[in-house]
Design a protein around this motif. Structure first.
Motif, short mmCIF file in Angstrom:
data_model
loop_
_atom_site.label_atom_id
_atom_site.label_comp_id
_atom_site.label_asym_id
_atom_site.label_seq_id
_atom_site.Cartn_x
_atom_site.Cartn_y
_atom_site.Cartn_z
N ASP A 189 10.02 7.78 -1.41
CA ASP A 189 10.51 8.86 -2.25
C ASP A 189 9.95 10.17 -1.73
OD1 ASP A 189 7.84 9.09 -3.23
OD2 ASP A 189 8.26 7.63 -4.82
N ASP A 190 10.15 11.24 -2.47
CA ASP A 190 9.72 12.56 -2.00
C ASP A 190 8.19 12.66 -1.87
OD1 ASP A 190 12.33 13.36 -1.93
OD2 ASP A 190 12.30 14.31 -3.91
N ASP A 191 7.47 11.84 -2.61
CA ASP A 191 6.01 11.95 -2.62
C ASP A 191 5.32 11.02 -1.63
OD1 ASP A 191 6.07 13.87 -4.70
OD2 ASP A 191 6.29 12.27 -6.19
N GLY A 192 6.04 10.08 -1.05
CA GLY A 192 5.40 9.17 -0.12
C GLY A 192 6.23 7.92 0.11
N ASP A 193 5.59 6.89 0.69
CA ASP A 193 6.29 5.64 0.94
C ASP A 193 5.35 4.46 0.72
OD1 ASP A 193 4.72 6.20 3.10
OD2 ASP A 193 6.34 6.24 4.57
N GLU A 194 5.94 3.26 0.66
CA GLU A 194 5.19 2.05 0.39
C GLU A 194 5.40 1.05 1.52
OE1 GLU A 194 6.65 0.85 -3.42
OE2 GLU A 194 5.88 2.64 -4.42
N TRP A 195 4.32 0.33 1.87
CA TRP A 195 4.36 -0.59 3.00
C TRP A 195 3.84 -1.95 2.58
CZ3 TRP A 195 6.52 0.91 7.57
CH2 TRP A 195 6.75 2.29 7.72
N GLU A 252 -8.24 -0.03 -4.60
CA GLU A 252 -8.82 0.41 -3.32
C GLU A 252 -8.26 -0.42 -2.17
OE1 GLU A 252 -13.09 0.73 -0.92
OE2 GLU A 252 -13.02 -0.18 -2.92
N THR A 253 -7.77 0.26 -1.16
CA THR A 253 -7.36 -0.41 0.07
C THR A 253 -8.56 -0.42 1.01
OG1 THR A 253 -5.09 0.40 -0.18
CG2 THR A 253 -5.75 -0.36 2.01
N PRO A 254 -8.90 -1.55 1.62
CA PRO A 254 -10.04 -1.57 2.54
C PRO A 254 -9.91 -0.47 3.58
CG PRO A 254 -9.27 -3.80 2.14
CD PRO A 254 -8.28 -2.89 1.49
N PRO A 255 -10.97 0.30 3.83
CA PRO A 255 -10.89 1.41 4.78
C PRO A 255 -10.36 1.01 6.15
CG PRO A 255 -12.92 1.57 3.51
CD PRO A 255 -12.29 0.26 3.14
N VAL A 256 -10.78 -0.16 6.66
CA VAL A 256 -10.33 -0.57 7.99
C VAL A 256 -8.82 -0.83 7.99
CG1 VAL A 256 -10.81 -3.03 7.57
CG2 VAL A 256 -10.82 -2.14 9.90
N VAL A 257 -8.28 -1.34 6.88
CA VAL A 257 -6.84 -1.57 6.77
C VAL A 257 -6.09 -0.25 6.64
CG1 VAL A 257 -5.02 -2.65 5.39
CG2 VAL A 257 -7.20 -3.84 5.72
N LEU A 258 -6.63 0.66 5.83
CA LEU A 258 -5.98 1.94 5.60
C LEU A 258 -5.93 2.77 6.88
CD1 LEU A 258 -4.63 3.74 3.55
CD2 LEU A 258 -6.88 4.59 2.86
N GLU A 259 -7.01 2.75 7.66
CA GLU A 259 -7.01 3.50 8.92
C GLU A 259 -5.95 2.95 9.88
OE1 GLU A 259 -9.93 4.41 12.76
OE2 GLU A 259 -10.75 3.47 10.96
N VAL A 270 0.85 -1.19 0.00
CA VAL A 270 0.00 0.00 0.00
C VAL A 270 0.89 1.24 0.00
CG1 VAL A 270 -1.77 1.30 1.25
CG2 VAL A 270 -1.82 -1.21 1.25
N ARG A 271 0.53 2.20 -0.84
CA ARG A 271 1.30 3.45 -0.91
C ARG A 271 0.60 4.55 -0.14
NH1 ARG A 271 5.48 5.79 -3.31
NH2 ARG A 271 5.39 7.99 -3.80
N LEU A 272 1.37 5.22 0.70
CA LEU A 272 0.89 6.37 1.45
C LEU A 272 1.58 7.62 0.89
CD1 LEU A 272 1.00 5.04 5.15
CD2 LEU A 272 -0.98 5.20 3.61
N PRO A 273 0.93 8.80 0.94
CA PRO A 273 -0.30 9.08 1.69
C PRO A 273 -1.60 8.79 0.96
CG PRO A 273 0.55 11.10 0.77
CD PRO A 273 1.55 10.03 0.41
N GLU A 274 -1.54 8.51 -0.35
CA GLU A 274 -2.80 8.38 -1.09
C GLU A 274 -3.59 7.13 -0.70
OE1 GLU A 274 0.49 7.63 -4.23
OE2 GLU A 274 0.28 8.59 -2.28
N GLY A 275 -2.92 6.13 -0.13
CA GLY A 275 -3.63 4.96 0.34
C GLY A 275 -4.02 3.96 -0.72
N LYS A 276 -3.33 3.97 -1.86
CA LYS A 276 -3.67 3.04 -2.94
C LYS A 276 -2.99 1.69 -2.74
CE LYS A 276 -4.78 6.14 -6.79
NZ LYS A 276 -4.44 6.51 -8.19
N LEU A 277 -3.72 0.63 -3.05
CA LEU A 277 -3.16 -0.71 -3.05
C LEU A 277 -2.49 -0.90 -4.41
CD1 LEU A 277 -5.03 -3.91 -1.83
CD2 LEU A 277 -3.32 -3.95 -3.65
N ILE A 278 -1.15 -0.98 -4.42
CA ILE A 278 -0.43 -0.98 -5.70
C ILE A 278 0.07 -2.37 -6.11
CG2 ILE A 278 0.30 1.41 -5.46
CD1 ILE A 278 3.03 0.42 -4.56
N TRP A 279 -0.02 -3.34 -5.19
CA TRP A 279 0.42 -4.69 -5.54
C TRP A 279 -0.21 -5.68 -4.56
CZ3 TRP A 279 2.96 -8.20 -2.50
CH2 TRP A 279 3.37 -9.38 -3.14
N GLN A 280 -0.51 -6.90 -5.05
CA GLN A 280 -1.07 -7.93 -4.18
C GLN A 280 -0.80 -9.31 -4.78
OE1 GLN A 280 -5.33 -7.34 -4.02
NE2 GLN A 280 -5.53 -7.30 -6.23
#
Length: 369
Positions: A274-280, A193-200, A165-175
């Motif tokens: 990177d400068d725009d965010g991070d991935e987890w 879409e990242t599930p809201p409960v997971v993103l929170e 998941v990439r923050l801050p936008e909260g997109k699921l980019i790989w699975q």
């Protein structure tokens, strides 16, 4: 790095060798380079025009492009600019081949996106030497992707799914494939879409994980009822949560009837920044009451019903609760529990629960007790 079906086919046929796209409108130049590269073990694609080059690059995603600067129609400079403007091909190194030796032409080649250039007439050994320098990055990226793919397949094989998941936008980019199935069943969501409960949960804990390297408590999601929404199965260890079953909020587990299965998620590690965010990267596993009970039965040499009774004792249920859950009487639950005491060599509920908890942690370490 995402690949197309054509790129995968070419790499499989070429035993995963480097894939080179040669672009030149002069057949003799193509023939000389094609033969030299083929003999050196490269997989070679050719294009005789700028339009064809753009199409080949988009379909095959080569590891490097050898690009003639001067061609009729779309010239090499424009081809390079378009390749660099497309996110899917921007990473591909471009080596210009040119008969123009004036400084302004060489500068133009580099400004258009070229990483290097060779002058005509082409000397195959020189081309191979320069290519090898610029292919090091592509080889490392391909090796990293292959190793990551093997690790992800291993996770799936052992029942552990993973997402990024990439923050801050909260997109699921790989699975992984298993993660896609689990998120659809438990959360009714699909990438990106990242599930809201997971993103929170991720947004709440990512700052501490990033700054202090602290792994947050696991998140447990129960399957929603028909027409319902997924929710966390009680506050994570060491935390308190608000009451109510709102999507993305913890719900109290005390007094609630147990569920047959849940989805346990752990924050594995930060995989990019990177400068725009991070991935987890988040690793998840489906935790089933049935699987735990079967494991307890086998390892502790209990009957299926004795293991069920002991399981609900671990969950803090009274004999009355257990009787209601299993469709029997409190007295029957008590008799089963007495036989459990004998088999485990203990005399109290607390002692029996302690033995069971220790064994569950050995067999199902991801299970939230």
């Amino acid at each position: 790095m995402e690949t197309t079906p054509l790129a995968r086919t070419l790499r499989e046929q070429g035993a995963n060798s480097d894939l080179v796209l040669i672009v030149d409108d002069v057949p003799d130049n193509l023939a000389v380079l094609h033969d030299a590269l083929d003999e050196s073990g490269y997989t070679v694609l050719i294009a005789t025009s700028g339009e064809q080059a753009l199409q080949r690059a988009a379909q095959a995603r080569p590891d490097i492009v050898l690009l003639d600067a001067m061609m009729p129609g779309i010239d090499g400079f424009e081809v390079a600019r378009r390749l660099k403007a497309d996110a899917a091909t921007a990473h591909i190194p471009i080596v210009f081949m040119t008969g123009l030796t004036e400084t302004e032409h060489l500068v133009a080649a580099l400004e258009a996106g070229g990483v290097d250039y060779v002058t005509k007439p082409i000397k195959p050994k020189e081309v191979l030497a320069r290519m090898n320098v610029h292919l090091q990055g592509a080889r490392r990226a391909r090796q990293d992707a292959r190793q990551a793919g093997q690790a992800r397949n291993a996770l799936d094989a052992f029942g552990y799914a993973s997402i990024t998941v990439r923050l801050p936008e909260g997109k699921l980019i790989w699975q992984t494939a298993l993660a896609r199935d689990l998120l659809q069943r438990y959360c009714d969501t699909r990438a990106p879409e990242t599930p809201p409960v997971v993103l929170e949960w991720l947004r709440r804990h990512a700052p501490d994980a990033r700054q202090q390297g602290i792994e947050p408590p696991a998140l447990s999601i129960v399957r929603p009822s028909v027409g319902g929404t997924p929710s966390a199965a009680g506050p994570p260890q060491g935390e308190s949560g608000p009451l109510g079953g709102q999507r993305g909020h913890a719900v109290p587990s005390v007094g609630a009837m147990p569920t047959a299965s849940s989805l346990s998620l752990r924050l594995h590690r930060q995989t990019g920044q990177d400068d725009d965010g991070d991935e987890w990267m988040i690793v998840m596993r489906e935790v089933s009451d049935t699987a735990v009970i079967e494991a307890m039965s086998l390892s502790l040499k209990l009957t299926a019903r004795e293991a069920e009774v002991l399981y609900w004792v671990v969950k803090g249920k009274t004999n009355k609760d257990i009787g209601e859950i299993l469709g029997s009487s409190p007295a029957t639950a008590k008799k089963h529990l007495e036989r459990v005491y004998v088999k485990l060599g203990v005399e109290t509920r607390t002692a029996a629960a302690g033995v069971a908890i220790k064994r569950i942690r050995e067999l199902q370490p991801q299970f939230e007790i």
